[in-house]
Write an enzyme that holds these catalytic residues in place. Sequence first.
Site, PDB file in Angstrom:
ATOM      1  N   ASP A  65      -9.951   5.412   9.488  1.00 41.55           N
ATOM      2  CA  ASP A  65      -9.725   4.820   8.167  1.00 41.55           C
ATOM      3  C   ASP A  65     -10.381   3.444   8.049  1.00 41.55           C
ATOM      4  O   ASP A  65      -9.715   2.447   7.733  1.00 41.55           O
ATOM      5  CB  ASP A  65      -8.219   4.711   7.918  1.00 41.55           C
ATOM      6  CG  ASP A  65      -7.881   4.484   6.452  1.00 41.55           C
ATOM      7  OD1 ASP A  65      -8.735   4.784   5.601  1.00 41.55           O
ATOM      8  OD2 ASP A  65      -6.767   4.010   6.158  1.00 41.55           O
ATOM      9  N   ALA A 125       0.846  -1.199   0.000  1.00 41.39           N
ATOM     10  CA  ALA A 125       0.000   0.000   0.000  1.00 41.39           C
ATOM     11  C   ALA A 125       0.877   1.243   0.000  1.00 41.39           C
ATOM     12  O   ALA A 125       2.089   1.170  -0.225  1.00 41.39           O
ATOM     13  CB  ALA A 125      -0.931  -0.025   1.210  1.00 41.39           C
ATOM     14  N   VAL A 158       3.196  -5.736   3.431  1.00 37.60           N
ATOM     15  CA  VAL A 158       2.956  -6.723   4.488  1.00 37.60           C
ATOM     16  C   VAL A 158       3.427  -8.106   4.046  1.00 37.60           C
ATOM     17  O   VAL A 158       3.168  -8.540   2.915  1.00 37.60           O
ATOM     18  CB  VAL A 158       1.452  -6.776   4.851  1.00 37.60           C
ATOM     19  CG1 VAL A 158       1.201  -7.841   5.917  1.00 37.60           C
ATOM     20  CG2 VAL A 158       0.979  -5.416   5.345  1.00 37.60           C
TER      21      VAL A 158
END
Length: 529
Positions: free
Chosen positions: A189, A36, A41
């Site tokens: 978020d 992202a 990750v």
Amino acid sequence: LPPFPNEIAYQFIEEELGAKPEEIYAQITPNPIAAASLGQVYRGKLKTGEEVAIKVQRPDLVRRITLDIYIMRTIASWVKRNVRRIRSDLVAITDELAARIFEEMNYMKEGENASKFKELYGHLDEIYVPRIYWEYTGRRVLTMEWINGTKLTDIQKIQAQGIDATHLVEVGVQCSLRQLLEHGFFHADPHPGNLLAMEDGRLAYLDFGMMSNIKPYQRYGLIEAVVHLVNRDFDGLAQDYVNLDFLTPDTDLTPIIPALAEVFNNALGASVAELNFKKITDEMSAMMYEFPFRVPAYYALIIRSMVTLEGIAINIDPEFKVLSKAYPYVAKRLLTDNSDQLQASLRDLLFKDGSFRWNRLENLLRNAKDSPDYDFDRVMNQGMEYLLSERGNFIRERLATEIVNYLDTMGQKTWFNISASLRKVVGWDSPKRPTGVTNGNGAMDGKSMEHLQNIIGILQETDGYDPVKLVPIIMKILQNSETQKLGQQIAGELASKATARLIRNLLLDSSNSSNGKGDQLSLPVAAMK
């Protein structure tokens, strides 16, 4: 976004944690499973056997984000100086965004946010917050519990597991309400990648980088605004905009109140069930420029959070209305919160021009009972304590007036019926019906009785209702000195009204007699003689 090279990611892990990845983790995927804007990750396993998600920050991130914020702030400053139509402080909003993003770039801060979020909301039914492994976390590396789950937007996959996606969204809404209105620490978020449906039906929150706080006065102000909106109290709503910093205290609200009425009557339609953020935002857009509204910096992240959540909800159920689902919680807070601000708001909501608005109490109770954690015993006990306290003096005074007016009206009606019956027996003309006394149940007392019956019915339908529990509460009320004073006040006011009416009737009868119009004594005077 495209991932960055593994070599850089592994280097950051070693720099932050003091050892090579293979020395720290029993397993780590050869390539990132997701990438992202701020990092990527990996999936791994600790040497103790726990499955984990390993988030590693992108290189050169601070410099690039700083440059972006600098450019945004420069543009915002120019707009603030040169575009008069925009009254919102774009520089303050940019600074608010920048503060949250810089916090998000510090994974130690994100870990602290996750731990705080777990402490505040992890105990809620159907909510799950993953664990942070602090010994494997640094400024640019975060190691947290791996969660097996499905994005909320993948409706078919969720339903295939026997999970109700709409119900999970409602769980998210209830959790968001607690975040915004109870503790003031909220996830800013909540996009689909950060909300997962777990296999056991719970809703898991991920990514705690962008969090924000709301001050108590802002939380209470939002609750009051929703209540005023639902009850179409646009005078109160206009003042809420001042209290919430959308308008300055010196703003003339006179032209704004009818404009709000027009905008929100269109948005509300027939009921609160038609409320949604998008509709209200669309309706408000033109008004924001017509009147001196401004968007306070703190509110930018609130609306971002709620609109994102509503977007997920509408994707699952096009008829889903976030504010409609939120109102039971808001009603519960207004009825049970001990804060002076909300107690004053409740008082203002229920009383107008000295009259008790039973329909609003009925509406609050009907909505509050649908809140998942509505505590009937707590409502009854707090209601009794407040009513008998010094703060409840205003309500006691108004209730006494309501009771006096009701009993007085019933007394007049009873006396009129007896008088009319006796006059009919002796062949006299029927007396003139007193003002305020109506046929049948009467509009004056019938409506109050109908509302009281409805309220009793609502209480009986509420979870936790037990008439046996009401006995000690009623006994405590009857034994309280304030109740005794209230009884004396009611008796005194009833006697005063009756005496004043009797004197008025005597004087009126005497006046009629002296003018030759009183051939017959009125029944009250005859009865006295």
